[in-house]
Scaffold this active site. Structure first.
Site, PDB file in Angstrom:
ATOM      1  N   ARG A   1      11.136  12.018   8.637  1.00  0.00           N
ATOM      2  CA  ARG A   1      10.403  13.180   9.232  1.00  0.00           C
ATOM      3  C   ARG A   1      11.482  12.801  10.756  1.00  0.00           C
ATOM      4  O   ARG A   1      11.038  13.575  11.821  1.00  0.00           O
ATOM      5  CB  ARG A   1       9.294  13.544   9.591  1.00  0.00           C
ATOM      6  CG  ARG A   1       8.071  12.568   9.992  1.00  0.00           C
ATOM      7  CD  ARG A   1       6.312  13.153   9.387  1.00  0.00           C
ATOM      8  NE  ARG A   1       6.139  14.216   9.956  1.00  0.00           N
ATOM      9  CZ  ARG A   1       4.805  14.679  10.479  1.00  0.00           C
ATOM     10  NH1 ARG A   1       4.385  14.955   8.806  1.00  0.00           N
ATOM     11  NH2 ARG A   1       4.772  15.715  10.802  1.00  0.00           N
TER      12      ARG A   1
ATOM     13  N   ASP B   1      -6.129  10.316   4.657  1.00  0.00           N
ATOM     14  CA  ASP B   1      -5.704   9.840   4.400  1.00  0.00           C
ATOM     15  C   ASP B   1      -5.474   8.353   2.831  1.00  0.00           C
ATOM     16  O   ASP B   1      -4.762   7.899   2.459  1.00  0.00           O
ATOM     17  CB  ASP B   1      -4.507   9.266   4.653  1.00  0.00           C
ATOM     18  CG  ASP B   1      -3.236  10.182   5.157  1.00  0.00           C
ATOM     19  OD1 ASP B   1      -2.870  10.957   4.946  1.00  0.00           O
ATOM     20  OD2 ASP B   1      -2.302   9.669   6.184  1.00  0.00           O
TER      21      ASP B   1
ATOM     22  N   TRP C   1       0.802  -1.082   0.162  1.00  0.00           N
ATOM     23  CA  TRP C   1       0.034  -0.382   0.364  1.00  0.00           C
ATOM     24  C   TRP C   1       0.523   0.999   0.057  1.00  0.00           C
ATOM     25  O   TRP C   1       0.731   2.247  -1.183  1.00  0.00           O
ATOM     26  CB  TRP C   1      -0.630   0.008   1.386  1.00  0.00           C
ATOM     27  CG  TRP C   1      -2.291  -0.631   1.285  1.00  0.00           C
ATOM     28  CD1 TRP C   1      -2.417  -1.593   1.973  1.00  0.00           C
ATOM     29  CD2 TRP C   1      -3.327   0.026   0.110  1.00  0.00           C
ATOM     30  NE1 TRP C   1      -3.919  -1.586   0.978  1.00  0.00           N
ATOM     31  CE2 TRP C   1      -4.167  -0.493   0.603  1.00  0.00           C
ATOM     32  CE3 TRP C   1      -3.453   0.738  -0.403  1.00  0.00           C
ATOM     33  CZ2 TRP C   1      -5.654  -0.690  -0.295  1.00  0.00           C
ATOM     34  CZ3 TRP C   1      -4.672   1.326  -0.882  1.00  0.00           C
ATOM     35  CH2 TRP C   1      -5.250   0.249  -0.918  1.00  0.00           C
TER      36      TRP C   1
ATOM     37  N   HIS D   1      -4.850  19.008   6.296  1.00  0.00           N
ATOM     38  CA  HIS D   1      -3.357  19.088   6.230  1.00  0.00           C
ATOM     39  C   HIS D   1      -3.680  20.630   6.213  1.00  0.00           C
ATOM     40  O   HIS D   1      -1.935  21.410   6.725  1.00  0.00           O
ATOM     41  CB  HIS D   1      -2.332  18.676   4.994  1.00  0.00           C
ATOM     42  CG  HIS D   1      -1.916  17.233   5.970  1.00  0.00           C
ATOM     43  ND1 HIS D   1       0.009  16.960   5.978  1.00  0.00           N
ATOM     44  CD2 HIS D   1      -2.009  16.130   5.551  1.00  0.00           C
ATOM     45  CE1 HIS D   1      -0.651  15.825   6.274  1.00  0.00           C
ATOM     46  NE2 HIS D   1      -1.503  15.250   6.156  1.00  0.00           N
TER      47      HIS D   1
ATOM     48  N   ASP E   1       7.790  11.488   3.914  1.00  0.00           N
ATOM     49  CA  ASP E   1       7.123  11.219   5.908  1.00  0.00           C
ATOM     50  C   ASP E   1       8.081  10.057   6.485  1.00  0.00           C
ATOM     51  O   ASP E   1       8.166  10.186   7.508  1.00  0.00           O
ATOM     52  CB  ASP E   1       6.100  10.799   5.880  1.00  0.00           C
ATOM     53  CG  ASP E   1       4.539  11.614   5.294  1.00  0.00           C
ATOM     54  OD1 ASP E   1       4.936  11.955   5.930  1.00  0.00           O
ATOM     55  OD2 ASP E   1       3.905  11.272   4.531  1.00  0.00           O
TER      56      ASP E   1
END
Ligand SMILES: *[C@@H]1O[C@H](CO)[C@@H](O)[C@H](O)[C@H]1NC(C)=O
Ligand SMILES: *[C@@H]1O[C@H](CO)[C@@H](O)[C@H](O)[C@H]1NC(C)=O
Ligand SMILES: *[C@@H]1O[C@H](CO)[C@@H](O)[C@H](O)[C@H]1NC(C)=O
Ligand SMILES: *[C@@H]1O[C@H](CO)[C@@H](O)[C@H](O)[C@H]1NC(C)=O
Ligand SMILES: *[C@@H]1O[C@H](CO)[C@@H](O)[C@H](O)[C@H]1NC(C)=O
Length: 406
Positions: A70, A188, A23, A161, A67
């Site tokens: 981070r 998401d 995914w 966001h 992502d």
């Protein structure tokens, strides 16, 4: 064999047998793939060079890089670059973008400034590159900036966001198909996942569009991308694609601005004016927008979705305003672990105290209005247009089919 089990679960309830694939961060990868279908032919070789690809080059694998890194100490400062929140914003009660008290967080450390900043970095890099003057440091900086830009354009097209409420919805537990999740994760991936489970079977076959098919990678969401392109970009949105790329030619004066501020901005020009008057000018005082690239202008209607549909009123009414929330600690973090969607569909439905959002009024209305598909289309077309504007060799006379440029 985790992934094949997921494929079977996804296939149940529809006739599709998707190919086995992870995914990952679905929304980002879809937007990057749609963008890649709309690049000028001279652009992809430059992007692959900047990304230092050996072998098969594609934008999707780097789309969620921002992502993944981070949490690392050297990148922790980039966390707030994934989102923006206004101080007075509290959807669905109020949708300030921004209100009188401006933005949360540090100045220019937000997703819209991130888009401006990385674009500027890449523009300077291209100047040096054309002159043959780049150093290794420039190459590294361009690679990082490109990976962030691909990611931030995706983040900007995710309404959660653009609001600071409850850490972009991460702190709001909800139920989806009787399984506990949170509002952020729902947007998401779960809304897209449900669409894939119920996609019309004709999208498992290739489209008669070679420049679309050649960019697909055999993922579980290929049929969804086909549908977004076929019914969206070449269908219902065909006539508005150009309008998605336009920026206001003249900075218009917003009602919040006082006469004194108007005088300042007229006297000193917009840039000086907006530094002085803070948050009241066309781009919300962010200094992100100009006549070519205008992330604030593009983001404003996406932010407005938070009041229109993303935050249901029932969340703030009894009994749901009394259920206590908890969630991950990272602000606005997207859980781009491969597993989060799988875990959702594998978990058992159970009775829970949270607001159910897999309903005709919520997920059904979002599907009927094609909201997620429109965001995917806009993200893809805008990312392509920015990359074409930065990198396309316009002297190249290759006939253009699907190229958009700022
Ligand atoms: C802007 O981008 C450069 C290069 O990617 C980076 O060094 C700098 O910290 C960024 N600043 C902000 C505010 O995003
Ligand atoms: C697939 O079927 C739908 C109807 O279910 C139709 O609207 C769409 O145009 C078809 N797509 C293709 C690629 O033929
Ligand atoms: C442009 O479209 C034509 C006709 O659909 C197709 O034959 C050609 O391959 C396309 N060109 C590119 C660069 O995709
Ligand atoms: C996601 O899946 C890929 C491919 O199976 C795997 O290499 C990667 O380690 C996974 N990442 C996470 C965070 O599970
Ligand atoms: C992301 O999802 C995985 C699988 O559901 C979970 O184990 C992990 O704790 C989540 N991470 C965050 C930051 O929520």
């Amino acid at each position: 064999m985790r992934f094949s089990r997921v494929s079977l679960i996804l296939a149940a309830g529809s006739t599709i047998i998707p190919s086995v694939s992870a995914w990952g961060a679905v929304g980002h990868e879809i937007i990057a793939t749609v963008a890649q279908m709309h690049l000028h032919p001279s652009v992809m070789p430059i992007l692959c060079d900047i990304l230092n690809y050996k072998g098969n080059c594609h934008l999707a694998p780097v789309a969620a890089w921002a992502d993944r890194i981070r949490g690392l100490p050297q990148y922790r400062w980039t966390g707030p670059l994934h989102y923006i929140g206004a101080t007075d914003d509290y959807p669905s009660e109020t949708c300030a973008f921004p209100g009188e008290r401006g933005w949360e967080g540090r100045r220019n450390i937000n997703v819209l400034s991130g888009i401006r900043n990385t674009t500027n970095t890449l523009e300077s890099y291209m100047g040096l590159r054309k002159a043959g003057l780049t150093t290794e440091n420039d190459e590294d900086a361009a690679q990082v900036a490109l990976k962030f830009l691909i990611h931030f354009v995706g983040d900007m097209h995710m309404p959660l966001h653009l609001t600071g409420r409850d850490r972009g919805g991460n702190g709001i537990k909800v139920s989806f198909d009787s399984r506990v999740t949170n509002l952020h994760s729902l947007w998401d991936g779960l809304l897209i996942a449900k669409r894939i489970r119920t996609i019309p079977s004709n999208y498992t076959r290739p489209l008669p569009l070679p420049d679309v098919e050649s960019q697909l990678r055999g993922t579980i969401y290929d049929p969804y991308i086909r549908r977004v392109v076929w019914e969206g970009i070449t269908g219902r949105y065909e006539d508005e694609l150009d309008s998605w790329l336009t920026c206001p030619a003249e900075p218009s004066v917003q009602p919040l601005q006082t006469h004194w501020e108007q005088w300042l901005s007229w006297t000193f020009g917009r840039r000086i004016g907006s530094w002085i008057v803070g948050s009241h000018l066309t781009d919300g005082g962010l200094n992100t927008d100009d006549e070519t690239l205008c992330p604030y202008h593009w983001a404003a209607p996406i932010h407005a979705l938070n009041c229109q549909i993303v935050f249901p009123k029932a969340l703030d009414e009894p009994p749901y305003n009394h259920v206590s929330f908890s969630g991950s600690t990272d602000d606005h973090a997207c859980n781009s672990s491969n597993q989060s969607l799988e875990v959702h569909w594998l978990s058992r439905p159970r009775k829970n105290p949270y607001l159910e959002l897999d309903t005709p009024e919520y997920s059904g209305a979002i599907e009927d209005a094609w909201i997620v598909e429109k965001l995917m289309s806009q993200g893809g077309i805008r990312l392509a247009a920015v990359l074409n504007w930065l990198f396309a060799d316009m002297d190249d006379s290759t006939p253009l089919n699907r190229t958009y440029i700022l």
